[in-house]
Enzyme design. Structure first.
Site, PDB file in Angstrom:
ATOM      1  N   LYS A   1       0.837  -1.204   0.000  1.00  0.00           N
ATOM      2  CA  LYS A   1       0.000   0.000   0.000  1.00  0.00           C
ATOM      3  C   LYS A   1       0.874   1.257   0.000  1.00  0.00           C
ATOM      4  CE  LYS A   1      -2.952   0.872   3.649  1.00  0.00           C
ATOM      5  NZ  LYS A   1      -2.882   2.286   4.042  1.00  0.00           N
TER       6      LYS A   1
ATOM      7  N   ARG B   1       2.836   5.985  -3.181  1.00  0.00           N
ATOM      8  CA  ARG B   1       3.963   6.837  -3.579  1.00  0.00           C
ATOM      9  C   ARG B   1       4.240   6.754  -5.067  1.00  0.00           C
ATOM     10  NH1 ARG B   1       4.175   5.688   1.646  1.00  0.00           N
ATOM     11  NH2 ARG B   1       5.467   6.881   3.112  1.00  0.00           N
TER      12      ARG B   1
ATOM     13  N   ARG C   1      -8.715  12.369  12.529  1.00  0.00           N
ATOM     14  CA  ARG C   1      -7.266  12.135  12.708  1.00  0.00           C
ATOM     15  C   ARG C   1      -6.460  13.433  12.681  1.00  0.00           C
ATOM     16  NH1 ARG C   1      -5.586   7.118   9.127  1.00  0.00           N
ATOM     17  NH2 ARG C   1      -3.723   7.318  10.422  1.00  0.00           N
TER      18      ARG C   1
ATOM     19  N   SER D   1       7.202   9.489  12.016  1.00  0.00           N
ATOM     20  CA  SER D   1       6.083   9.222  11.118  1.00  0.00           C
ATOM     21  C   SER D   1       6.543   9.348   9.673  1.00  0.00           C
ATOM     22  CB  SER D   1       4.950  10.222  11.382  1.00  0.00           C
ATOM     23  OG  SER D   1       4.148  10.350  10.230  1.00  0.00           O
TER      24      SER D   1
ATOM     25  N   ASP E   1       1.985  -0.897  12.048  1.00  0.00           N
ATOM     26  CA  ASP E   1       0.642  -1.352  11.656  1.00  0.00           C
ATOM     27  C   ASP E   1       0.349  -2.787  12.110  1.00  0.00           C
ATOM     28  OD1 ASP E   1       0.065   1.079  10.515  1.00  0.00           O
ATOM     29  OD2 ASP E   1       0.810   0.504   8.546  1.00  0.00           O
TER      30      ASP E   1
ATOM     31  N   LYS F   1      -4.714   6.025  14.699  1.00  0.00           N
ATOM     32  CA  LYS F   1      -4.761   5.354  13.388  1.00  0.00           C
ATOM     33  C   LYS F   1      -6.218   5.352  12.902  1.00  0.00           C
ATOM     34  CE  LYS F   1      -0.391   4.481  13.060  1.00  0.00           C
ATOM     35  NZ  LYS F   1       0.409   5.166  12.044  1.00  0.00           N
TER      36      LYS F   1
ATOM     37  N   ARG G   1      -6.485   1.986  17.979  1.00  0.00           N
ATOM     38  CA  ARG G   1      -6.219   0.544  17.872  1.00  0.00           C
ATOM     39  C   ARG G   1      -5.903  -0.104  19.218  1.00  0.00           C
ATOM     40  NH1 ARG G   1      -3.173   0.546  11.926  1.00  0.00           N
ATOM     41  NH2 ARG G   1      -5.129   0.461  10.748  1.00  0.00           N
TER      42      ARG G   1
ATOM     43  N   ARG H   1      -7.390  -3.292   9.619  1.00  0.00           N
ATOM     44  CA  ARG H   1      -6.413  -4.154  10.299  1.00  0.00           C
ATOM     45  C   ARG H   1      -6.999  -4.810  11.554  1.00  0.00           C
ATOM     46  NH1 ARG H   1      -2.438  -3.405   6.793  1.00  0.00           N
ATOM     47  NH2 ARG H   1      -1.953  -1.283   6.161  1.00  0.00           N
TER      48      ARG H   1
HETATM   49  C1  S3P Z   1       2.411   4.960   6.280  1.00  0.00           C
HETATM   50  C2  S3P Z   1       2.986   5.342   7.459  1.00  0.00           C
HETATM   51  C3  S3P Z   1       2.501   4.922   8.796  1.00  0.00           C
HETATM   52  C4  S3P Z   1       1.532   3.753   8.695  1.00  0.00           C
HETATM   53  C5  S3P Z   1       0.552   3.924   7.594  1.00  0.00           C
HETATM   54  C6  S3P Z   1       1.250   4.074   6.252  1.00  0.00           C
HETATM   55  C7  S3P Z   1       2.992   5.448   5.015  1.00  0.00           C
HETATM   56  O1  S3P Z   1       1.838   6.011   9.400  1.00  0.00           O
HETATM   57  O2  S3P Z   1       0.873   3.568   9.912  1.00  0.00           O
HETATM   58  O3  S3P Z   1      -0.315   2.814   7.529  1.00  0.00           O
HETATM   59  O4  S3P Z   1       2.693   4.876   3.944  1.00  0.00           O
HETATM   60  O5  S3P Z   1       3.775   6.398   5.060  1.00  0.00           O
HETATM   61  P1  S3P Z   1       2.631   7.144  10.226  1.00  0.00           P
HETATM   62  O6  S3P Z   1       3.417   7.952   9.274  1.00  0.00           O
HETATM   63  O7  S3P Z   1       1.523   7.965  10.857  1.00  0.00           O
HETATM   64  O8  S3P Z   1       3.451   6.426  11.245  1.00  0.00           O
END
Ligand code: S3P
Length: 431
Positions: free
Chosen positions: A21, A26, A121, A166, A318, A345, A349, A391
């Site tokens: 994903k 990206r 969020r 993050s 995750d 999230k 969670r 999830r």
């Molecule tokens: C992701 C980063 C993570 C992850 C999310 C996907 C990404 O989040 O939990 O499912 O693709 O950059 P955070 O950047 O909030 O940690």
């Protein structure tokens, strides 16, 4: 939709879980900004990533599918168009945060919103540094919640300490940094997933990456253009995790998961489970488009309890709800701390896992930043709520496989967000 999962004899077979994903998002975002046509093979067609694809179409990018390859006709860094309407990001935090970074570099007006979960969020984590770079962003709760409006343009480069590690924040700032007047640097205490960096380097950007004592630093500066890309997306370790967990706890199982991304910023769950005694083997390890990929062979095994601390969270962020679920079957007490990010999230969670385990009459202690999970618990079964979080739905489906009376999962259709074929694959592997 409600789904009922009951015990199976064992899991056996070979599958390729859907594509990653994070990389799929990206690939669309970066190739939309590239000069020329990019090709994305094995793009994940699921709720969140289709949201990204549709959003970039609304930003004026021609994106077409032809014999299972997505062709993205990049508009160049300055070629996106002002969208005619508010962009609806559905359930996708990644689309939202990365795109706010991109929109901060555009001179037009745009607005973004999302579903009930996404509107709850926190967005200040990207909004604050982007405002420091010069973007004008407004929204509910001082800009912390969608809907948000963005008027971007010329940006300043900044140095930002990404204390939460993050990847969404880091990526948003690196994308905005492409439009900065000087270098933008992001510092992380522990490296978060680094797919944006890998892709930017592949597109010809001179990215500076350094591992120092105080953490990981990545710097980007203003570029004239991004080269187009040709990429094949590997299978998602966060989706593979459910079958790795299932094959581990259902006695007599053996499954092979093909083509799984095992980038060290993503495979923390597999490593942790191995530490607990799981039988997980990486075979056929190879490099594809700058990412490490392997086939995983997983056989059932007895597990011992473990500890998870803050520094370990980013590479398994995750998968922590799933780790907590699996820990109910390990010998001893598992303590997870430093995971407060789980509270923001797609659902809270920590609460979701705690409430559901208790609904199944199982023991767990809630911590502000984690959980303490008693091991060796019998699973009688009952009804759980997915909290409309993909999830959580898949995690409790795994537990259903060893529940004496089965587990009913409410609102299980949310698996569509990352893994539309999940229940079909589960059925195919169940013997
Ligand atoms: C992701 C980063 C993570 C992850 C999310 C996907 C990404 O989040 O939990 O499912 O693709 O950059 P955070 O950047 O909030 O940690």
């Amino acid at each position: 939709m409600e789904k009922f999962i009951s015990t199976v004899n064992r899991l056996e077979g070979v599958i390729r879980v859907p594509s990653d994903k994070s990389i799929s998002h990206r690939a669309i975002i970066l190739s939309s900004l590239a000069s020329g046509k990019s090709e994305v093979r094995n793009f994940l067609k699921a709720g969140d990533t289709l949201t990204t694809l549709n959003s970039y179409r609304k930003l004026g990018v021609r994106i077409e599918e032809e014999s299972r390859v997505i062709h993205v006709y990049g508009n160049g860094l300055f070629g996106l168009k002002e969208p005619e309407d508010i962009l609806d990001m559905g359930n996708s935090g990644t689309t939202t945060r990365l795109t706010i970074g991109v929109l901060s570099g555009q001179s037009f007006f745009s607005a973004v919103t999302g579903d009930d979960s996404l509107r709850r969020r926190p967005m200040r984590r990207v909004v604050d540094p982007l405002r420091m770079m010069g973007a004008q962003i407004d929204g509910r709760n001082k800009g912390n919640n969608l809907p948000l409006s963005i008027r971007g343009g010329k940006l300043k480069g900044i140095e930002f300490h990404n204390e939460r590690s993050s990847a969404q924040v880091k990526s948003a700032l690196l994308l905005a940094g492409l439009y900065g007047d000087r270098i933008t640097t992001v510092v992380e205490p522990v490296i978060s997933r680094d797919h944006t960096e890998k892709m930017l380097i592949g597109m010809g950007v001179n990215l500076q990456v350094e591992q120092r004592e105080d953490g990981y630093r990545v710097s980007v500066s203003n570029v004239e253009k991004l080269e187009s890309m040709s990429i094949s997306v590997p299978a998602d370790p966060s989706s593979a995790a459910f079958f790795v967990a299932a094959a581990t706890i259902v006695k007599g199982s053996e499954v092979i998961l093909k083509d799984v991304l095992v980038n060290p910023t993503r495979d923390g769950f597999f490593k942790k489970l191995k530490e607990m005694g799981a039988d997980i083997e990486y075979i056929n390890i190879r490099n594809e488009a700058g990412e490490v990929v392997a086939d995983l062979v997983v056989r059932s095994a007895d597990l011992k309890a473990t500890k998870v601390v803050k520094e370990e969270v980013p590479s398994m962020v995750d998968e922590i709800p799933l780790l907590a679920i699996v820990a109910t079957q390990a010998e001893g007490e598992t303590v997870i701390t430093g995971a407060d990010e789980l509270r923001v999230k797609e659902s809270d969670r920590i609460k979701a896992v705690v409430n559901n385990l208790r609904a199944l009459k199982m023991e767990v202690e809630e911590l502000e930043d984690g959980m303490i999970i008693k091991g060796g618990q019998k699973v009688k079964g009952g009804t759980v709520d997915s909290y409309k979080d993909h999830r959580i739905a898949m995690g409790f489906a795994v537990l259903g496989l060893i529940a004496d009376e089965g587990i009913k999962i409410k609102d299980a259709d949310c698996v569509y967000i990352s893994y539309p074929e999940f229940f079909k694959h589960l059925q195919e592997l169940s013997k």
